[in-house]
Design an enzyme around this catalytic site. Sequence first.
Site, PDB file in Angstrom:
ATOM      1  N   CYS A   1       6.062  71.590 -62.102  1.00  0.00           N
ATOM      2  CA  CYS A   1       6.875  72.206 -63.163  1.00  0.00           C
ATOM      3  C   CYS A   1       8.343  71.863 -63.018  1.00  0.00           C
ATOM      4  CB  CYS A   1       6.651  73.702 -63.127  1.00  0.00           C
ATOM      5  SG  CYS A   1       4.914  74.072 -63.314  1.00  0.00           S
TER       6      CYS A   1
ATOM      7  N   TYR B   1       5.564  59.059 -44.820  1.00  0.00           N
ATOM      8  CA  TYR B   1       6.490  60.035 -45.417  1.00  0.00           C
ATOM      9  C   TYR B   1       6.046  60.528 -46.786  1.00  0.00           C
ATOM     10  CZ  TYR B   1       9.392  58.285 -41.625  1.00  0.00           C
ATOM     11  OH  TYR B   1       9.854  57.910 -40.382  1.00  0.00           O
TER      12      TYR B   1
HETATM   13  N1  LLP Z   1      12.997  57.361 -34.423  1.00  0.00           N
HETATM   14  C1  LLP Z   1      13.732  58.418 -34.809  1.00  0.00           C
HETATM   15  C2  LLP Z   1      14.526  59.130 -33.810  1.00  0.00           C
HETATM   16  C3  LLP Z   1      13.713  58.841 -36.146  1.00  0.00           C
HETATM   17  O1  LLP Z   1      14.439  59.890 -36.508  1.00  0.00           O
HETATM   18  C4  LLP Z   1      12.908  58.139 -37.084  1.00  0.00           C
HETATM   19  C5  LLP Z   1      12.858  58.553 -38.478  1.00  0.00           C
HETATM   20  C6  LLP Z   1      12.152  57.036 -36.638  1.00  0.00           C
HETATM   21  C7  LLP Z   1      12.223  56.670 -35.288  1.00  0.00           C
HETATM   22  C8  LLP Z   1      11.251  56.247 -37.533  1.00  0.00           C
HETATM   23  O2  LLP Z   1      11.912  55.667 -38.599  1.00  0.00           O
HETATM   24  P1  LLP Z   1      11.122  54.660 -39.553  1.00  0.00           P
HETATM   25  O3  LLP Z   1      10.771  53.432 -38.725  1.00  0.00           O
HETATM   26  O4  LLP Z   1       9.908  55.329 -40.026  1.00  0.00           O
HETATM   27  O5  LLP Z   1      12.086  54.385 -40.646  1.00  0.00           O
HETATM   28  N2  LLP Z   1      11.616  60.719 -44.969  1.00  0.00           N
HETATM   29  C9  LLP Z   1      12.409  59.501 -45.044  1.00  0.00           C
HETATM   30  C10 LLP Z   1      12.527  58.832 -43.709  1.00  0.00           C
HETATM   31  C11 LLP Z   1      13.094  59.737 -42.641  1.00  0.00           C
HETATM   32  C12 LLP Z   1      13.140  59.094 -41.314  1.00  0.00           C
HETATM   33  C13 LLP Z   1      13.483  60.076 -40.253  1.00  0.00           C
HETATM   34  N3  LLP Z   1      13.532  59.537 -38.935  1.00  0.00           N
HETATM   35  C14 LLP Z   1      11.798  58.571 -46.088  1.00  0.00           C
HETATM   36  O6  LLP Z   1      10.764  58.918 -46.655  1.00  0.00           O
HETATM   37  O7  LLP Z   1      12.359  57.524 -46.374  1.00  0.00           O
END
Ligand code: LLP
Length: 446
Positions: A373, A403
């Site tokens: 909504c 995510y």
């Molecule tokens: N290491 C740490 C300390 C982190 O905070 C994160 C992600 C990762 C590794 C992994 O990052 P990746 O490789 O997945 O980018 N919800 C957001 C992304 C938030 C990421 C938070 N930290 C999105 O959907 O784009």
Amino acid sequence: MSTEARVEGAGTDLLGAPPVWPASATVAPGGDLTIGGVSLSALADRFGTPVYVLDEQEVRDRARAWRRALPDAEVAYAAKAFLCRAVVDWIREEGLGLDVCSAGELELAVTHGFDADRIVLHGNAKSPEDLRAALRFGVGRIVIDSDCEIARLAAQVTGPKPQRVMVRVLPGIEAGAHKKIRTGAEGQKFGLSIAAGDAEDAVARTLGQPHLQLVGIHCHLGSQIATPEPYGAAVHRLIAFLARLRERYGVTLPELDIGGGFAVAYRPGDPAPTAAAYGQLISRQLTTSCAEFRYPTPRLTVEPGRSLLAPAGVALYRVLAVKRSGGQVFVAVDGGMSDNPRPALYGARYTVRLVGRPVSAPMRTTTVVGRHCEAGDVLAEDVELPEDVRPGDVLAVPASGAYHLSMASGYNLVGRPPVTAVREGRARLLVRRETFEDHRRRDVGL
Ligand code: LLP
């Protein structure tokens, strides 16, 4: 002759474009799409919609690619992208470590047999329960993210062995696809600033705690970082910082964790370097920076989350309504911002494909919206769908493995979708659909 054709944007196609669909994706006769040898429309029929599909082999191949890209490094999968017990198995079997940020993620992994020593615990605000769980399970490393948690953590260590810790530093590097997911620059809640001296103060304080063993430093620049260069800059600054610590405190810290953040393609043509490309630049920079500062090469850790899971996932929805408004065509589906909040949160853009029936009608520009909504409940803006798209059609959204469900909400009590895995022509349920009964059971007050 095979009647199946590879899908544009699947695997590393001939043009070298980054993959949007899992490498196993093929177009089957009749307009259907298969992933891991399983028809997507059959999956929608069998499990209902919305449903998330994970291509197990794609996750495994991506894990292997990261290990090959940095053979001497610890590759710790960032559980926040998505975690369930099957994923814990895949990550363990592929020889990766794990990055967790809550007692919940930690407990799911350890109680399913993941070696706690290979786990890193993060968090800018770890709860007493997070720290208790970390110490009880014996996690390999806890990453300190504020001054006030140093003494608090040290006081909780009761065993004879000190807890290994790292200090999360802020290198002052701006990178990442959206302001909300940039964590390497000053002025946000994560890390301790190198420039302002906070990182060094935290290191000094940690070194003074006999119950803590400081093994290295950590940084995480941000997420969806689509070029390797920021990692090179970070490695250089962090090695310079390690060399300064050696000079001032006489310690040679042996570990360097540069976090995750490696980009994936959500739409054909999005930039998404391979693990090998990131790995090459990181290794090269590590060698030159260590030579420059005469620092012994530390053990490197990387923490990819999205780049392992996102491209392995496909979300399936069923069309509920089609309407025109203000000159636009809206196709409304049976999911939305409760299973994928990314468009609303970060302005993320996706591609969508109709599956399960032949398409002969011309394509037109359409906006795919959810069932919630709110006018902001848009799943995919300006996508090409056939003019005759109608209620009952199944729409597939690639790059949905990270995510989405880990950030899913209970909005409007529609219930979170199930997760299935496909491999070698077979599908199995990993996480069941959340039902009305689940909601009612939690609702214990009158
Ligand atoms: N290491 C740490 C300390 C982190 O905070 C994160 C992600 C990762 C590794 C992994 O990052 P990746 O490789 O997945 O980018 N919800 C957001 C992304 C938030 C990421 C938070 N930290 C999105 O959907 O784009």
